[in-house]
Design a protein around this motif. Structure first.
Motif, PDB file in Angstrom:
ATOM      1  N   LEU A 263      -8.020   5.083   8.058  1.00 30.97           N
ATOM      2  CA  LEU A 263      -8.746   3.994   8.688  1.00 30.97           C
ATOM      3  C   LEU A 263      -8.446   2.642   8.046  1.00 30.97           C
ATOM      4  N   PHE A 264      -8.370   2.606   6.710  1.00 27.88           N
ATOM      5  CA  PHE A 264      -8.249   1.333   6.004  1.00 27.88           C
ATOM      6  C   PHE A 264      -6.830   1.008   5.542  1.00 27.88           C
ATOM      7  N   HIS A 265      -6.021   2.006   5.248  1.00 31.97           N
ATOM      8  CA  HIS A 265      -4.691   1.709   4.719  1.00 31.97           C
ATOM      9  C   HIS A 265      -3.824   1.086   5.817  1.00 31.97           C
ATOM     10  N   PRO A 266      -3.044   0.060   5.495  1.00 32.82           N
ATOM     11  CA  PRO A 266      -2.251  -0.623   6.539  1.00 32.82           C
ATOM     12  C   PRO A 266      -1.192   0.259   7.196  1.00 32.82           C
ATOM     13  N   SER A 267      -0.821   1.377   6.570  1.00 36.73           N
ATOM     14  CA  SER A 267       0.170   2.258   7.194  1.00 36.73           C
ATOM     15  C   SER A 267      -0.470   3.381   7.998  1.00 36.73           C
ATOM     16  N   GLY A 268      -1.777   3.289   8.247  1.00 40.60           N
ATOM     17  CA  GLY A 268      -2.485   4.305   9.010  1.00 40.60           C
ATOM     18  C   GLY A 268      -2.540   3.990  10.501  1.00 40.60           C
TER      19      GLY A 268
END
Length: 408
Positions: A263-268
């Motif tokens: 949800l939060f990581h930019p690569s998700g």
């Protein structure tokens, strides 16, 4: 003495006793922990000694919610789940390797098609593939046309009972259901319940008869209250929890498996579905809610475990997120280790205490002083055997006697 090995380190966090045991190491006997402590107290004469240097040993991480074949950063996860089995198998090998390389030694798989998870569970157990030991669910149960039903839905009390039995026959260790929509679906609600109370009760009863726990993909609203009241073991994700949800979960002892990396990581999800405005709106909505309710979840004493939801190789981010939202480093380490084992009802992983499997991670820095040390992996061990070295090279763990032995 032939099977005894003492691993000497700068310190050990065993997830049982508080704090770090400075100067301690692990005495391992035939793949299991025999003792934890300083060498002059727990290491008998004549035992093989392995000096690991200035590293800190922690239990192998337990990813309590992930998948073998999905890569969220590539988008359209439903489409990924129904790709041909050969295509999925090739990708799955590298996904498992990445899990292992970041310290995950046990992973709870939460939906696969084609029996992929059962085949990979066997492949890891027999030493064919490098990866964490797997606990599998088989196909997740979702109503027709709803989030999670890419390969077909299951509708009505009789059908869901049959589906539970079918998954059990294929070797499922637990049952996964979808009671709300998902962030990565454009036309699904994060709060309405997709299954009725009757259908959820039928699933829980059928699973209980087979000795299996049920976990519900659910973000908020009735989609959390109904399964929690029905006795599911855990709510997965919970990004939109309300006051009512938190109260219901606390009353029923329902676990919460946080999956904040996806949800939060930019690569998700943000990377994979960036071209879908409806999904990005849900990403931002869910992030805001997850941050807002973190203090309430902690204050309510809801038991927490952690999962990357297919963000392979990024398990450390889950623990870091906790510390950034009010949990201590020790709380975060327990959530990523022994709590994952407790969630699954497994007693031989998740902590470094006598009798448990010698699954552990060597970190170059003290994670209790700085949780970002969990990214600095110097080695990973399963059953007391090194499966990831200082350069990140991975190898399979030695085969277990049968593919069904692990965690049974």
């Amino acid at each position: 003495m032939a099977d005894l090995t003492f691993f000497h380190a700068a310190g050990v966090f065993d997830a049982v006793r508080p704090g770090l045991q400075a100067g301690a190491g692990l005495l391992v006997d035939d793949g299991r922990v025999a003792a934890v402590g300083p060498p002059d107290e727990v290491c008998p004469p004549g035992v093989t000694r392995v000096d690991l240097g200035e590293v800190y040993l922690v239990p192998g991480f337990v990813d309590a919610h992930t998948h073998v074949t999905i890569r969220p950063g590539e988008g359209d996860q439903h489409r990924q789940l129904v790709q041909p089995p050969a295509w999925q198998a090739v990708r799955g090998v590298d996904n498992l390797r990445r899990m292992l390389s970041c310290g995950v030694t046990t992973a709870r798989i939460m939906t696969e098609e084609h029996g992929i998870d059962a085949h990979f569970k066997a492949a890891v157990a027999t030493g064919e593939v490098a990866g964490p030991a797997l606990r599998i669910a088989g196909r997740g149960l979702s109503p027709t046309g709803k989030h999670g039903s890419a390969a077909g839905g299951v509708d009505g009390p009789d059908a869901v009972r049959r589906a539970v039995r079918a998954n059990a026959d294929l070797g499922a260790d637990h049952i996964k259901i979808f009671t709300t929509g998902g962030v990565s679906s454009t036309d699904s609600s994060l709060e309405e319940s997709n299954y009725s109370a009757e259908e959820i009760a039928a699933i829980v009863d059928a699973a209980s008869e087979l000795g299996l726990m049920v976990s519900a993909h659910a973000h908020g609203g009735a989609g959390v209250d109904l399964p929690a009241a029905a006795g599911v073991r855990s709510v997965e994700h919970g990004a939109m929890l309300t006051d009512s949800n938190i109260t219901t979960m606390a009353e029923h002892g329902t676990w919460l498996v946080l999956t904040n990396t996806i949800l939060f990581h930019p690569s998700g999800i943000e990377q994979g579905d960036a071209r879908e405005p409806a999904i990005l709106r849900k990403v931002h909505q869910a992030r805001e809610s997850a941050r807002a309710v973190a203090d309430q979840v902690r204050a309510a004493g809801i038991p927490i475990a952690l999962g990357t939801d297919s963000m392979h190789g990024l398990f450390g981010y889950e623990m870091q997120w906790l510390t950034e939202h009010g949990w201590s480093t020790e709380d975060a380490l327990r959530a990523g280790t022994v709590h994952g084992a407790e969630l699954m009802g497994v007693t031989d992983v998740g902590a470094l205490e006598p009798g448990r499997r010698a699954d552990f991670v060597a970190l170059r820095r003290d994670p209790l002083a700085d949780i970002t040390a969990v990214y600095d992996v110097a080695g990973v061990y399963r059953h007391g055997c090194q499966v990831v070295d200082r350069d990140g090279f991975t190898r399979p763990a030695p085969p277990t006697p049968t593919q069904h032995e692990e965690h049974r």
